[in-house]
Design an enzyme around this catalytic site. Sequence first.
Site, PDB file in Angstrom:
ATOM      1  N   ASP A   1       8.698   4.531 -12.213  1.00  0.00           N
ATOM      2  CA  ASP A   1       7.240   4.863 -11.744  1.00  0.00           C
ATOM      3  C   ASP A   1       7.481   5.939  -9.854  1.00  0.00           C
ATOM      4  O   ASP A   1       8.385   5.424  -9.394  1.00  0.00           O
ATOM      5  CB  ASP A   1       6.895   3.743 -10.802  1.00  0.00           C
ATOM      6  CG  ASP A   1       5.483   3.801 -10.337  1.00  0.00           C
ATOM      7  OD1 ASP A   1       4.234   4.481 -10.890  1.00  0.00           O
ATOM      8  OD2 ASP A   1       4.366   2.829 -10.052  1.00  0.00           O
TER       9      ASP A   1
ATOM     10  N   HIS B   1      -4.490   3.187  -4.929  1.00  0.00           N
ATOM     11  CA  HIS B   1      -3.283   2.186  -4.499  1.00  0.00           C
ATOM     12  C   HIS B   1      -3.859   1.157  -3.909  1.00  0.00           C
ATOM     13  O   HIS B   1      -4.655   1.387  -2.828  1.00  0.00           O
ATOM     14  CB  HIS B   1      -2.291   2.944  -4.676  1.00  0.00           C
ATOM     15  CG  HIS B   1      -1.337   3.561  -5.110  1.00  0.00           C
ATOM     16  ND1 HIS B   1      -1.687   5.289  -5.041  1.00  0.00           N
ATOM     17  CD2 HIS B   1      -0.808   3.558  -6.390  1.00  0.00           C
ATOM     18  CE1 HIS B   1      -1.225   5.629  -6.137  1.00  0.00           C
ATOM     19  NE2 HIS B   1      -0.247   4.136  -7.214  1.00  0.00           N
TER      20      HIS B   1
ATOM     21  N   THR C   1       0.020  -4.082  -7.376  1.00  0.00           N
ATOM     22  CA  THR C   1      -0.111  -4.803  -6.075  1.00  0.00           C
ATOM     23  C   THR C   1      -0.879  -6.326  -6.113  1.00  0.00           C
ATOM     24  O   THR C   1      -0.505  -7.549  -5.784  1.00  0.00           O
ATOM     25  CB  THR C   1      -1.621  -4.241  -4.842  1.00  0.00           C
ATOM     26  OG1 THR C   1      -0.873  -3.312  -4.821  1.00  0.00           O
ATOM     27  CG2 THR C   1      -2.466  -5.035  -4.180  1.00  0.00           C
TER      28      THR C   1
HETATM   29  P1  13P Z   1      -2.032  -0.645  -7.520  1.00  0.00           P
HETATM   30  O1  13P Z   1      -1.553  -0.563  -6.032  1.00  0.00           O
HETATM   31  O2  13P Z   1      -3.631  -1.173  -7.665  1.00  0.00           O
HETATM   32  O3  13P Z   1      -1.043  -2.189  -7.928  1.00  0.00           O
HETATM   33  O4  13P Z   1      -1.764   0.605  -8.323  1.00  0.00           O
HETATM   34  C1  13P Z   1      -0.075   0.054  -8.473  1.00  0.00           C
HETATM   35  C2  13P Z   1       0.376   1.443  -9.036  1.00  0.00           C
HETATM   36  O5  13P Z   1      -0.245   2.648  -9.077  1.00  0.00           O
HETATM   37  C3  13P Z   1       1.779   1.572  -9.441  1.00  0.00           C
HETATM   38  O6  13P Z   1       2.484   3.549  -9.410  1.00  0.00           O
HETATM   39  O1  G3H Z   2       2.365   3.254  -6.402  1.00  0.00           O
HETATM   40  C1  G3H Z   2       3.619   2.509  -6.322  1.00  0.00           C
HETATM   41  C2  G3H Z   2       3.732   1.111  -5.880  1.00  0.00           C
HETATM   42  O2  G3H Z   2       2.574   0.375  -5.357  1.00  0.00           O
HETATM   43  C3  G3H Z   2       4.528   1.906  -4.019  1.00  0.00           C
HETATM   44  O3  G3H Z   2       5.640   1.195  -4.746  1.00  0.00           O
HETATM   45  O4  G3H Z   2       6.563   0.206  -2.266  1.00  0.00           O
HETATM   46  O5  G3H Z   2       7.919  -0.209  -3.821  1.00  0.00           O
HETATM   47  O6  G3H Z   2       7.178   2.756  -3.518  1.00  0.00           O
HETATM   48  P1  G3H Z   2       6.643   0.928  -3.528  1.00  0.00           P
HETATM   49 ZN    ZN Z   3       0.719   4.613  -9.071  1.00  0.00          ZN
END
Ligand code: 13P
Ligand code: G3H
Ligand code: ZN
Length: 287
Positions: A83, A182, A235
């Site tokens: 990701d 996010h 999150t």
């Molecule tokens: P949230 O912060 O809403 O969980 O989104 C997660 C996300 O987009 C990770 O790539």
């Molecule tokens: O979009 C992704 C996460 O919410 C941020 O993740 O703190 O592991 O980089 P990270």
């Molecule tokens: Zn994301």
Amino acid sequence: MLVSVKEILEKARSGGYAVGAFNVFNLETTQAVIQAAREMRSPIVIQVTEKTMEYAGGRGIFHLIKNNAEFYAPEIPVGIHLDHGHSFEAIRRAVDIGFTSVMYDGSRKKYEDNVMVTKEIVDFCHEKGVVVQAELGFVPYLGEIEMKDEDWIKYMTDPGLAESFVKETKVDTMAVAIGNAHNFFKEKKQPDYNRLEMINKALNIPLVLHGASDWENEKVDEVIKRGISCFNVDTSIRLNFVNSLVSKIMKQGPMNLDVREFLGEAREAVKNVVKDKIKIFKSDSKI
Ligand code: 13P
Ligand code: G3H
Ligand code: ZN
């Protein structure tokens, strides 16, 4: 069983449902997501960020996910995904480890630079059979910028640009910005459903919605109808994990040192939230 993320998303797209792409960072969150998917009989994507790879070790976390999926849920289609890869180097490292699906996030770059780097990454990945998700537009993080309602228009994905972007880069899936954000960042009051419809028509590939932790049922339904095949959730997982740990420790006091009790409850809390999300995304009972 490990399956290509593209296959999971394309099945969801044609089946009129979406799958969750759940961020994990340790043994307990990995187990929670896999157990939830097994109980709900749902295909899933499990994903890690660069920061998680640094924390847990890239190979360590990749094989933890792979082994748990293969041993404990052999009947469940599981895709493993990087990701928010932010550089060619990060992508190369992930591919080297065995990831067969990656996101290159060039969304903070100028359009031309995003196209250029994404295209190089797609060429590299496709040669190795790895699928690539890109992002066009801007999905903000809590605290990153001040966002007033009238500002959203500047940051959302432009359907025309998205069409040229996909033609030029040949990415497999796209993360879109339609008013989503996010964390628990304040999102646009109403997602831009029209824009999503136009993007979907123009691209005709699976679309991914980041920032899905706080998306309620009605909005989820509306965007699935308009082409979202995958929701990223991070999150909610962190929040439930931490809340559970804190409340258990407060209740029991510091004398109980059996950390398996705390972590076991936190794992259960994460499993429950993942099961709820699977239900909302309608990927339950698809196996
Ligand atoms: P949230 O912060 O809403 O969980 O989104 C997660 C996300 O987009 C990770 O790539
Ligand atoms: O979009 C992704 C996460 O919410 C941020 O993740 O703190 O592991 O980089 P990270
Ligand atoms: Zn994301």
